[in-house]
Design an enzyme around this catalytic site. Structure first.
Site, PDB file in Angstrom:
ATOM      1  N   GLU A 113      15.763 -20.859  22.723  1.00  0.00           N
ATOM      2  CA  GLU A 113      15.757 -21.965  23.674  1.00  0.00           C
ATOM      3  C   GLU A 113      16.411 -23.242  23.147  1.00  0.00           C
ATOM      4  O   GLU A 113      16.994 -24.005  23.918  1.00  0.00           O
ATOM      5  CB  GLU A 113      14.309 -22.278  24.091  1.00  0.00           C
ATOM      6  CG  GLU A 113      13.610 -21.145  24.816  1.00  0.00           C
ATOM      7  CD  GLU A 113      14.214 -20.843  26.174  1.00  0.00           C
ATOM      8  OE1 GLU A 113      14.806 -21.761  26.780  1.00  0.00           O
ATOM      9  OE2 GLU A 113      14.121 -19.690  26.620  1.00  0.00           O
ATOM     10  N   SER A 386       7.814   9.138  63.153  1.00  0.00           N
ATOM     11  CA  SER A 386       8.243   8.889  64.541  1.00  0.00           C
ATOM     12  C   SER A 386       8.249   7.421  64.927  1.00  0.00           C
ATOM     13  O   SER A 386       8.728   7.084  66.016  1.00  0.00           O
ATOM     14  CB  SER A 386       7.338   9.670  65.503  1.00  0.00           C
ATOM     15  OG  SER A 386       7.537  11.060  65.354  1.00  0.00           O
TER      16      SER A 386
END
Length: 872
Positions: A113, A386
């Site tokens: 970092e 369906s």
């Protein structure tokens, strides 16, 4: 003056003499003025820049020690702007001091970092220039230059907005931070504050969550993995994406070696350990959070909002305004708990409840017990069965071909290469309307509709409803839900909202807006879009209402609600049936999707695993296969629906068709043989049916008086005799027409008629087709015998009453006594001519008894009452 000098002077003069004199005098002053202008401009701009920076820095927030030590939790607001939870309500936090964190662990984060963390004073100038170059070449915000100190400021005091103003304030406050706190204190703040995913904040918590270790026990490869997580905790989650996590861990190890925190040999040794072998998940106790499943969906939706990073959600003090309906959410959780609590531990259900009009997600149901999530509501991919038929088959057919709800389809098995598609019960009926095919959930007709429309039109229709289908890989099996992948309940619910909203689709979302502590707001617009014509939406809805009323969805219906919906189930492949020992036709997934004008819901039920702990295959039994319908019904019945109906658009017209013919009903079609179907206005209508014809009119109707028998004979002719009866009506002296009998004969007799005018009507009734002819009519007048005077109402004096036959002079005429009494005064019954005293008048006895002298045939009057003047 030397010779050399004269020579140089001569050469210069000679050279100058060869040039135009006026050119050399104008250039030098211009160059001097331009330089002065640039210098002056630079000074001015520099001063303005310093003034601007100073002004921005002066308006920066003050360092708050409490904020530096404790992250500010974000708030979740419901649909009514009421706070319902804190995002950090279930966070995991274990705090540690910097001297408890091993130096290799600290170095892993510094190398990743902020490699010059120990040297700079809050801002890394060298890193700023590198980031500036990237921002110029790739656009502002392409690369950050934030130090660990700046990240502490951003995550506690400021927001993550990518703006120059924020960066100035961030740098200014970072310098202040470095002046008030030591490097170790700042690093301790950072390592206790950052988010590592899975609700874990801080390095010590992450060590426990991912490795079940204290932070002091972390090894190099574990420290590197954790140092790589804050960039994107979800993406690099080693329990979900081990490959990506391992790649990120190795990047961190390389950085540590590059900056001399470890040797290359140490890095290679650590990289040789697979991430899968490192993970030993531990438990960190947390308090339960209300509406947890919904809030987890909120967290997912926040990732799609530009300008937010995952860490900000948990620690930046945001106000997140959501679409949460707390009553609906609680009802959803209660129904799921009641239905699944005593069931198999692997049986799961997912629910997505969405506002039909706006697409706002009102409730999320997923998981069971203390592990509520949004996984089974929005992340699973299961075949839809369906429930896909309105989306891939019948919807596109109406949209593109303007099929009516009465469109005839062939219900016969469909051959697709080596595969035969048939209905779930292997029964076929031949020709069937689209409406009835959807009501009965026919597979054969759905595939034929898909084939007629074509995969390009079908997928285009579905993709406008939130799907992501490729027409090149969308096969006819998709028409009945046989997807290679699948969908989630949230995708299905979102698509169904468009049918209930006049064809307008809005992508479902939990979020309305996000407000930052500094007042900045991000609005979330779901961007409603017309996904289909309004006639398509309404016609699909009308058919799906029939599915709920008399089709496969009756168990999910709620009395009193205008509900439209569709069921769906899927089966296992033969390979899986053989592998897990499952019976033929075993149900894998059960679906129920439906909507009112207010709410749309989709429910999935199935097993999270293919087999239980003993290795037995898992499938939905006959009872469990109905759970989706029951859950849908129980949730919908508890919601506050507006109880309105779906409005029929002007583009749809209702047409009365004749059952079984596919043609429009004629004026002679009985109501019992009519059915209302929907057509797109302006589309071609079928012809008019000629199945039912109006019976021909009675011919030769006449009435004669037979003096010998003292009776009126009414006769007529009619060609057809089978299935035809005749209704006889009569009136006396132009009084009201009354029905006298329904007979099979073509003759009707009135015995012992009183003097006066008789009018008869005869109507032919075709009982087979339930149709009637126009009435035929005839009249006859019976003269009074000599000496008895004229018929009633024909006396000579003005207003003097005439006494009809059988009535004593001075008494009331028949019908003027007690109600229902044919004669007599003051309520005492009178005896008409031909009736024995004390007996019932003709027609008042047993039903079917004809008046005296009437030959009723097979149907002799049906007990018809007497008309005034008849049989008196």
């Amino acid at each position: 003056m030397s010779k050399d000098y004269r020579s140089r002077m001569e050469r210069r003069q000679s050279s100058d003499a060869s040039k135009p004199a006026n050119k050399t005098k104008t250039k030098k002053p211009r160059r001097r003025n331009w330089k002065k202008t640039l210098l002056l401009l630079a000074v001015v701009l520099g001063l303005l820049g310093l003034l601007t920076i100073g002004a921005i820095a002066a308006t920066s927030p003050k360092l708050d020690p409490k904020k530096l030590e404790t992250p500010v939790s974000s708030k979740i607001m419901d649909m009514n702007d009421k706070e319902v939870s804190l995002v950090s309500g279930s966070e995991k936090r274990i705090r540690v001091k910097i001297n408890e964190i091993p130096e290799p662990v600290q170095n892993a984060f510094i190398a990743t970092e902020d490699v010059r963390f120990r040297q700079h004073s809050g801002v890394d100038v060298r890193r700023i220039f590198g980031a500036a170059f990237a921002n110029v070449t790739e656009g502002f915000g392409a690369e950050g230059a934030s130090t660990i100190s700046q990240q502490v400021i951003k995550n506690t005091i400021l927001t993550d907005e990518k703006s120059l103003t924020r960066k100035i304030r961030e740098a200014y406050l970072s310098v202040q931070l470095e002046q008030k706190y030591s490097k170790d204190q700042i690093l301790e703040m950072y390592l206790n504050k950052i988010y590592f995913g899975k609700g874990a904040y801080g390095i010590a918590t992450a060590a426990k969550v991912y490795f079940n270790k204290d932070v002091s026990e972390l090894e190099l490869q574990e420290a590197a993995l954790l140092a790589g997580l804050p960039k994107a905790p979800s993406y690099y989650d080693p329990t979900v994406n081990p490959k990506e996590s391992e790649h990120r861990r190795n990047v961190v190890l390389n950085l540590m070696a590059q900056h001399k925190f470890i040797t290359k040999e140490d890095a290679e040794k650590a990289k040789s350990i697979p991430v899968k072998d490192m993970i030993v998940e531990g438990e960190v106790k947390t308090e339960s959070r209300p509406y947890d499943a919904y809030i987890k969906q909120v967290m997912d939706d926040l990732k799609d909002i530009e300008g937010l990073e995952e860490a900000d959600v948990y620690s930046s003090g945001l106000k997140i305004y959501t679409n949460l309906d707390t009553n609906a959410q609680q009802a959803t959780e209660d129904v799921l708990e009641a239905k699944l609590e005593s069931e198999h531990e692997f049986l799961q259900s997912g629910v997505a409840l969405v506002d039909t009009k706006s697409g706002a997600i009102r409730a999320v149901g997923s998981g069971r017990g203390g592990e509520l999530s949004n996984y089974f509501s929005s992340k699973i991919t299961r075949q839809p069965g369906s429930t896909i038929k309105p989306i891939l088959d019948y919807g596109p057919a109406i949209e593109n071909k303007q099929w009516s709800t009465a469109h005839i389809l062939k219900d016969e098995p469909v051959e697709l290469g080596d595969i035969t598609i048939n209905n779930f019960n292997d029964r076929n009926v031949g020709d069937i309307t689209m409406r009835q095919a959807l009501v009965e959930s026919k597979n054969t007709t759905a595939v034929r509709a898909f084939q007629d429309v074509g995969p390009e039109e079908a997928t285009d229709f579905a993709n406008k409803l939130g799907f992501d289908l490729d027409p090149d890989t969308t096969y006819p099996s998709y028409a009945i839900g046989g997807f290679e992948g699948g969908i989630s309940p949230l995708t299905l619910a979102g698509s169904y909202t468009a049918f209930g909203n006049g064809g307008v689709y809005s992508k479902p979302t939990t979020i309305r807006k996000v407000e930052f502590p500094d007042g900045r707001t991000i609005e979330v617009d779901s961007e409603p879009k017309a996904a289909m014509k309004d006639y398509t939406a309404y016609m699909i809805t009308d058919m799906l209402k029939d599915v709920m009323d008399r089709g496969t969805g009756t168990e999910a219906n709620v009395s009193g609600l205008n509900l439209a919906g569709k069921t769906g189930t899927t089966n296992f492949s033969k390979e899986d049936r053989d592998k897990y020992g499952l019976p033929d036709g075993a149900t894998k997934d059960a679906w129920m999707a439906g909507y009112t004008p207010t709410y749309t819901a989709a429910v999935w039920t199935g097993y999270a695993e293919m087999k239980d702990k003993e290795g037995n295959g898992l499938y939905l039994n006959e009872n469990e296969a109905d759970y989706s319908k029951q859950i849908f019904r129980d949730i919908m019945s508890q919601l506050d629906h507006k109880n309105t109906d779906f409005k029929k658009p002007k583009s749809v017209t209702e047409v009365a068709l004749e059952k079984g013919t596919g043609k429009r009903a004629s004026e002679f079609t009985p109501d019992s043989e009519k059915i209302i179907e929907l057509f797109v206005k302006g589309s071609d209508l079928p012809g008019i049916s000629d199945k039912f014809e109006k019976p021909s009119t009675i011919e030769g109707l006449e009435a004669t008086f037979n003096e010998n028998n003292n009776e009126i004979e009414v006769k007529w002719n009619y060609e057809k005799s089978e299935g035809v009866t005749f209704r006889v009506l009569a009136s006396y002296n132009d009084g009201p027409m009354q029905e006298r009998a329904t007979i099979n004969d073509t003759k009707f007799v009135v015995p012992t008629p009183a003097p006066g005018k008789y009018t008869f009507q005869v109507i032919a009734v075709d009982s087979e087709n339930n149709t009637e002819s126009e009435p035929a009519e005839t009249s006859i007048t019976i003269e009074a015998p000599e000496g008895e005077g004229p018929p009633p109402g024909e006396g000579e004096g003005e207003g003097e009453p005439v006494t009809p036959p059988g009535q004593e002079p001075g008494t009331e005429p028949p019908g003027e006594g007690e109600p229902g009494t044919p004669g007599g005064g003051e309520g005492e019954p009178g005896t008409p001519p031909g009736q024995e005293p004390g007996t019932e008048p003709p027609g008042q006895g047993e039903p079917g008894t004809p008046p005296p002298g009437q030959d009723g045939g097979e149907d002799d009057g049906q007990g018809a009452g007497l008309l005034p003047g008849f049989d008196q």
